[in-house]
Enzyme design. Structure first.
Site, short mmCIF file in Angstrom:
data_model
loop_
_atom_site.label_atom_id
_atom_site.label_comp_id
_atom_site.label_asym_id
_atom_site.label_seq_id
_atom_site.Cartn_x
_atom_site.Cartn_y
_atom_site.Cartn_z
N GLY A 12 0.62 -1.71 0.19
CA GLY A 12 0.09 0.48 0.17
C GLY A 12 0.49 1.53 -0.21
O GLY A 12 0.60 2.04 0.36
N SER A 13 2.14 1.28 -0.67
CA SER A 13 3.07 2.44 -0.67
C SER A 13 2.03 3.33 -1.08
O SER A 13 2.37 4.58 -0.98
CB SER A 13 4.04 1.95 -0.69
OG SER A 13 4.66 1.93 -1.96
N ARG A 65 -15.68 -15.28 -10.55
CA ARG A 65 -15.35 -13.54 -9.82
C ARG A 65 -16.75 -12.24 -9.53
O ARG A 65 -16.78 -11.22 -8.58
CB ARG A 65 -14.33 -12.95 -10.67
CG ARG A 65 -13.69 -12.70 -10.98
CD ARG A 65 -13.05 -11.95 -12.01
NE ARG A 65 -11.93 -13.22 -12.76
CZ ARG A 65 -11.30 -12.60 -12.26
NH1 ARG A 65 -10.53 -11.81 -11.13
NH2 ARG A 65 -10.32 -13.58 -12.49
N MET A 90 -4.85 -6.66 -7.23
CA MET A 90 -4.28 -7.36 -7.97
C MET A 90 -4.97 -8.12 -8.28
O MET A 90 -4.74 -9.51 -8.90
CB MET A 90 -2.85 -8.14 -7.30
CG MET A 90 -1.51 -7.35 -7.66
SD MET A 90 -1.12 -5.49 -8.72
CE MET A 90 -0.07 -7.46 -9.34
N ARG A 91 -6.38 -7.67 -8.93
CA ARG A 91 -7.42 -9.30 -8.87
C ARG A 91 -8.24 -7.87 -10.28
O ARG A 91 -8.28 -6.91 -11.02
CB ARG A 91 -8.84 -9.26 -8.22
CG ARG A 91 -8.64 -8.53 -6.82
CD ARG A 91 -7.65 -10.39 -6.81
NE ARG A 91 -8.63 -11.47 -6.77
CZ ARG A 91 -7.61 -12.78 -6.93
NH1 ARG A 91 -7.00 -13.13 -6.69
NH2 ARG A 91 -8.36 -13.92 -7.14
N HIS A 109 -0.60 1.34 -13.12
CA HIS A 109 -0.07 0.81 -13.64
C HIS A 109 1.71 0.84 -13.92
O HIS A 109 1.94 1.60 -14.57
CB HIS A 109 -0.45 0.30 -14.76
CG HIS A 109 0.10 -1.02 -15.52
ND1 HIS A 109 -0.67 -2.55 -14.99
CD2 HIS A 109 0.99 -1.40 -16.56
CE1 HIS A 109 0.44 -3.52 -15.78
NE2 HIS A 109 1.16 -2.85 -16.76
N THR A 141 -11.26 0.80 -17.42
CA THR A 141 -11.93 0.46 -18.54
C THR A 141 -12.25 -1.20 -17.80
O THR A 141 -11.73 -2.45 -17.46
CB THR A 141 -11.84 1.04 -19.45
OG1 THR A 141 -10.86 0.06 -20.79
CG2 THR A 141 -12.19 2.68 -19.85
N GLU A 143 -11.29 -2.91 -20.69
CA GLU A 143 -10.12 -3.40 -21.35
C GLU A 143 -9.12 -3.82 -20.01
O GLU A 143 -8.90 -2.04 -19.64
CB GLU A 143 -10.15 -2.99 -22.22
CG GLU A 143 -8.69 -3.06 -22.79
CD GLU A 143 -8.57 -2.73 -24.60
OE1 GLU A 143 -7.32 -2.73 -25.38
OE2 GLU A 143 -9.08 -1.89 -25.28
N LEU A 144 -7.97 -4.46 -19.91
CA LEU A 144 -6.92 -5.06 -18.97
C LEU A 144 -6.56 -3.54 -19.04
O LEU A 144 -5.22 -4.25 -20.02
CB LEU A 144 -6.49 -6.21 -18.52
CG LEU A 144 -5.65 -6.37 -17.41
CD1 LEU A 144 -6.59 -6.38 -16.12
CD2 LEU A 144 -4.70 -7.80 -17.82
#
Ligand code: GAR
Length: 198
Positions: A12-13, A65, A90-91, A109, A141, A143-144
């Site tokens: 969590g930085s 999910r 990270m999900r 990211h 969105t 789209e990953l």
């Protein structure tokens, strides 16, 4: 005042930097930090900063999910956020989840998107012999790692870099970029911010 919910999975930085930035005349305040694991180190750091925390564990919903996200949505919506920040969350999220928070969810990211979506970004940049690397804050969105880019910070990639040394150099820039982009976003400014470091 805009209400911000931050989702984390790890140390969590980035979350800490976001929380610390939301003071004074900042138009937003952190109202909740949610982790998908009780083991996320960032939970204690958020509590130390006086921010309420919650855990929505994905593991009881293994293979389902939408069921995990239904629980996540319940906890998020109870906090009535104007803005959601993914900060090392990270999900992978379904289209239903991303559509629900469209236009109010940000992610950081560790690559210069559109390069290196997904995982192992630093190893991939080194393997490609790139001369620069960096991080991106973008709207989320379906789209990953594919939503509109709100800001990027670039760093030089050195010949002797390892994924660890590069990650450390990029993380410093994440800590600089994300608070700046969040503030602009909270002020209604969605123009792109570009930061460069020597
Ligand atoms: C950060 O480097 C962030 O960019 C990355 O995880 C790290 C979390 O660190 N996120 C992703 O890889 C998302 N796909 P932190 O928990 O110390 O903020």
């Amino acid at each position: 005042m805009k209400r911000v919910v931050i989702l984390i999975s790890g140390g969590g930085s980035n979350m800490v930097r976001l929380v610390e930035s939301m003071t004074g005349d900042h138009p937003a305040r952190p109202v909740l930090v949610i982790a998908n694991s009780a083991g996320a180190g960032g939970l204690a750091r958020a509590a130390d900063l006086g921010v309420p925390t919650a855990v929505v564990d994905h593991r009881p919903h293994k293979g389902d999910r939408p069921a995990f996200e239904a629980e996540l949505i319940r906890v998020i919506d109870a906090a009535a956020p104007d803005i959601l920040c993914l900060a090392g969350f990270m999900r992978v999220l379904t289209e239903g989840f991303t559509a629900r928070y469209a236009g109010r969810m940000l992610n950081i990211h560790p690559s210069l998107l559109p390069k290196y979506r997904g995982l192992d970004t630093h190893a991939r940049a080194i393997a490609a012999a790139d001369t620069e690397a960096g991080c991106t804050v973008h709207e989320v969105t379906a789209e990953l790692d594919g939503g509109p880019i709100l800001g990027q910070a670039r760093v030089p990639l050195r010949a002797d870099d390892t994924p660890a040394t590069l990650a450390a150099r990029v993380l410093e820039q994440e800590h600089r970029l994300y608070p700046m982009v969040l503030r602009r976003f909270a002020e209604g400014d969605r123009s792109r911010l570009d930061l460069t470091t020597a």
